[in-house]
Design a protein around this motif. Structure first.
Motif, PDB file in Angstrom:
ATOM      1  N   VAL A  95       0.847  -1.199   0.000  1.00 39.51           N
ATOM      2  CA  VAL A  95       0.000   0.000   0.000  1.00 39.51           C
ATOM      3  C   VAL A  95       0.881   1.247   0.000  1.00 39.51           C
ATOM      4  N   VAL A  96       0.607   2.161  -0.917  1.00 46.33           N
ATOM      5  CA  VAL A  96       1.352   3.416  -0.981  1.00 46.33           C
ATOM      6  C   VAL A  96       0.382   4.566  -1.206  1.00 46.33           C
ATOM      7  N   GLY A  97       0.870   5.775  -0.965  1.00 40.35           N
ATOM      8  CA  GLY A  97       0.066   6.963  -1.207  1.00 40.35           C
ATOM      9  C   GLY A  97      -0.037   7.275  -2.686  1.00 40.35           C
ATOM     10  N   GLY A  98      -0.944   8.182  -3.018  1.00 38.36           N
ATOM     11  CA  GLY A  98      -1.187   8.506  -4.414  1.00 38.36           C
ATOM     12  C   GLY A  98       0.006   9.098  -5.128  1.00 38.36           C
ATOM     13  N   SER A  99       0.857   9.820  -4.409  1.00 41.68           N
ATOM     14  CA  SER A  99       2.048  10.387  -5.015  1.00 41.68           C
ATOM     15  C   SER A  99       3.087  10.593  -3.936  1.00 41.68           C
ATOM     16  N   THR A 124       2.595  13.509 -11.379  1.00 42.21           N
ATOM     17  CA  THR A 124       3.578  12.886 -12.253  1.00 42.21           C
ATOM     18  C   THR A 124       3.032  11.543 -12.710  1.00 42.21           C
ATOM     19  N   ALA A 125       3.392  11.163 -13.923  1.00 39.09           N
ATOM     20  CA  ALA A 125       2.946   9.873 -14.434  1.00 39.09           C
ATOM     21  C   ALA A 125       3.730   8.724 -13.829  1.00 39.09           C
ATOM     22  N   TRP A 126       4.850   9.041 -13.163  1.00 36.27           N
ATOM     23  CA  TRP A 126       5.722   7.989 -12.640  1.00 36.27           C
ATOM     24  C   TRP A 126       5.682   7.970 -11.121  1.00 36.27           C
ATOM     25  N   THR A 127       4.483   7.886 -10.559  1.00 37.61           N
ATOM     26  CA  THR A 127       4.322   7.775  -9.122  1.00 37.61           C
ATOM     27  C   THR A 127       4.903   6.447  -8.639  1.00 37.61           C
ATOM     28  N   LEU A 128       5.122   6.373  -7.347  1.00 42.95           N
ATOM     29  CA  LEU A 128       5.611   5.125  -6.748  1.00 42.95           C
ATOM     30  C   LEU A 128       4.625   3.994  -7.021  1.00 42.95           C
ATOM     31  N   GLY A 129       3.327   4.266  -6.880  1.00 40.23           N
ATOM     32  CA  GLY A 129       2.325   3.238  -7.134  1.00 40.23           C
ATOM     33  C   GLY A 129       2.360   2.750  -8.566  1.00 40.23           C
ATOM     34  N   ALA A 130       2.545   3.667  -9.528  1.00 39.51           N
ATOM     35  CA  ALA A 130       2.604   3.274 -10.939  1.00 39.51           C
ATOM     36  C   ALA A 130       3.829   2.413 -11.216  1.00 39.51           C
ATOM     37  N   ARG A 131       4.962   2.759 -10.615  1.00 40.83           N
ATOM     38  CA  ARG A 131       6.174   1.970 -10.837  1.00 40.83           C
ATOM     39  C   ARG A 131       6.024   0.570 -10.258  1.00 40.83           C
ATOM     40  N   LEU A 132       5.422   0.477  -9.081  1.00 42.00           N
ATOM     41  CA  LEU A 132       5.229  -0.836  -8.470  1.00 42.00           C
ATOM     42  C   LEU A 132       4.233  -1.670  -9.262  1.00 42.00           C
ATOM     43  N   ALA A 133       3.122  -1.049  -9.671  1.00 44.80           N
ATOM     44  CA  ALA A 133       2.092  -1.787 -10.398  1.00 44.80           C
ATOM     45  C   ALA A 133       2.575  -2.229 -11.765  1.00 44.80           C
ATOM     46  N   GLY A 134       3.589  -1.562 -12.313  1.00 44.12           N
ATOM     47  CA  GLY A 134       4.088  -1.897 -13.630  1.00 44.12           C
ATOM     48  C   GLY A 134       5.125  -2.986 -13.650  1.00 44.12           C
ATOM     49  N   ARG A 135       5.515  -3.507 -12.497  1.00 41.74           N
ATOM     50  CA  ARG A 135       6.531  -4.557 -12.466  1.00 41.74           C
ATOM     51  C   ARG A 135       5.949  -5.901 -12.884  1.00 41.74           C
ATOM     52  N   ARG A 136       6.783  -6.725 -13.479  1.00 37.48           N
ATOM     53  CA  ARG A 136       6.368  -8.071 -13.841  1.00 37.48           C
ATOM     54  C   ARG A 136       6.185  -8.923 -12.592  1.00 37.48           C
ATOM     55  N   GLY A 137       5.440 -10.018 -12.739  1.00 42.53           N
ATOM     56  CA  GLY A 137       5.363 -11.005 -11.666  1.00 42.53           C
ATOM     57  C   GLY A 137       4.097 -10.899 -10.848  1.00 42.53           C
ATOM     58  N   ARG A 138       4.094 -11.607  -9.735  1.00 43.26           N
ATOM     59  CA  ARG A 138       2.928 -11.695  -8.881  1.00 43.26           C
ATOM     60  C   ARG A 138       2.891 -10.534  -7.887  1.00 43.26           C
ATOM     61  N   GLY A 139       1.672 -10.250  -7.415  1.00 41.59           N
ATOM     62  CA  GLY A 139       1.562  -9.247  -6.377  1.00 41.59           C
ATOM     63  C   GLY A 139       0.356  -8.353  -6.543  1.00 41.59           C
ATOM     64  N   ALA A 140       0.073  -7.554  -5.523  1.00 42.78           N
ATOM     65  CA  ALA A 140      -1.029  -6.601  -5.549  1.00 42.78           C
ATOM     66  C   ALA A 140      -0.577  -5.304  -4.905  1.00 42.78           C
ATOM     67  N   VAL A 141      -0.893  -4.202  -5.561  1.00 44.77           N
ATOM     68  CA  VAL A 141      -0.499  -2.879  -5.092  1.00 44.77           C
ATOM     69  C   VAL A 141      -1.747  -2.026  -4.907  1.00 44.77           C
TER      70      VAL A 141
END
Length: 278
Positions: A100-104, A110-127
């Motif tokens: 869980v992370v904040g919106g920015s 910015t289009a490259w928020t922490l949440g966007a970078r995490l959600a864009g990674r390959r593999g298993r998981g939920a953000v």
């Protein structure tokens, strides 16, 4: 479904919103608060004792102590490390934890928020990405975006669990648009649109049946419009919007655009992006 809730925290208002949302979840999963201090670790014991890491560690321990008072009985642990937040938090994306992370994290759009970078990674998981003002309105249903894919089925699993855990209604939403290449001057146009709508409704009906097979009691909603825009509108009042991540490769997928990425940038409420959670 989730055996651990991991919150990225840096003391900012956005991180506080994410922490409060995670702590308020009515489940027994232990909470781990991770503060990643920028910079590299050092082998010097003197620098470790006098640098920014010990100060950050004390601040986080104090925040965790207050959180235990605010949420009695909640298991709360802390971790303070040097490094990059996206890399550190990504180590928990193993299919069993909700990160869980904040919106920015940067405090500006910015289009490259922490949440966007995490959600864009390959593999298993939920953000989960939580906007700072998520408590500003009354929130009701758990909304899941569906499109007939395996990723959507993974999102449905999470949505069914979220609805059962919170006691909220479950709504499955399938959005569609008429292809721009279709010529509305053709007599066949209206018939083609009706046929496409029927096919889209079949996708929604299959999603509803799948949710029911998991023990859910969903309603289904067929909407005309782009998926990201439709789901962003639902996020105005949804308790959470859950979507699947089509993992075609993190950087390439976000450069090309995706529903999950666009939604993270426009949602007014919490969003969970699921990648291959079984």
């Amino acid at each position: 479904m989730f055996t651990q809730i991991v919150v990225g925290w840096d003391g900012s208002p956005n991180a506080e919103a994410a922490l409060e949302w995670a702590a308020a979840r009515d489940d027994a999963a232990p909470l781990l608060i991770v503060h990643t201090v920028p910079g590299a670790d050092t082998s010097s014991e003197y620098l470790r004792a006098t640098g920014d890491l010990p100060e950050a560690r004390v601040e986080l321990i104090d925040r965790a102590a207050r959180l235990r008072v605010e949420h009695p009985g909640r298991s709360v642990d802390t971790l303070t490390v040097h490094g990059r937040a996206d890399k550190e938090l990504a180590t928990y994306l193993d299919g069993s934890a909700l990160v869980v992370v904040g919106g920015s994290q940067s405090g500006h759009e910015t289009a490259w928020t922490l949440g966007a970078r995490l959600a864009g990674r390959r593999g298993r998981g939920a953000v989960a990405v939580v906007p700072p003002d998520w408590e500003a309105v009354e929130r009701r249903a758990v909304v899941v975006g569906v499109d007939g894919s395996d990723e959507a089925r993974a999102a449905i699993r999470v949505g069914v669990d979220e609805a059962a855990r919170s006691g909220r209604p479950l709504e499955l939403v399938h959005a569609w648009v008429v292809p721009t290449s279709w010529n509305s001057a053709y007599v066949e146009y209206l018939g083609d649109v009706a046929l496409m709508e029927e096919m889209r409704r079949d996708v929604l009906d299959e999603a509803v049946e799948f949710a029911r097979s998991l023990g859910g009691a969903p309603s289904g909603r067929l909407e005309r419009g782009s998926a990201a825009a439709v789901l962003a509108e639902y996020s105005d009042t949804a308790a959470v919007v859950v979507v699947g991540s089509h993992t075609a490769g993190g950087m390439a997928r976000f450069l090309l655009g995706s529903v999950s990425h666009d939604l993270l940038l426009s949602a007014a409420g919490p969003v969970i992006v699921v990648s291959d959670v079984g």
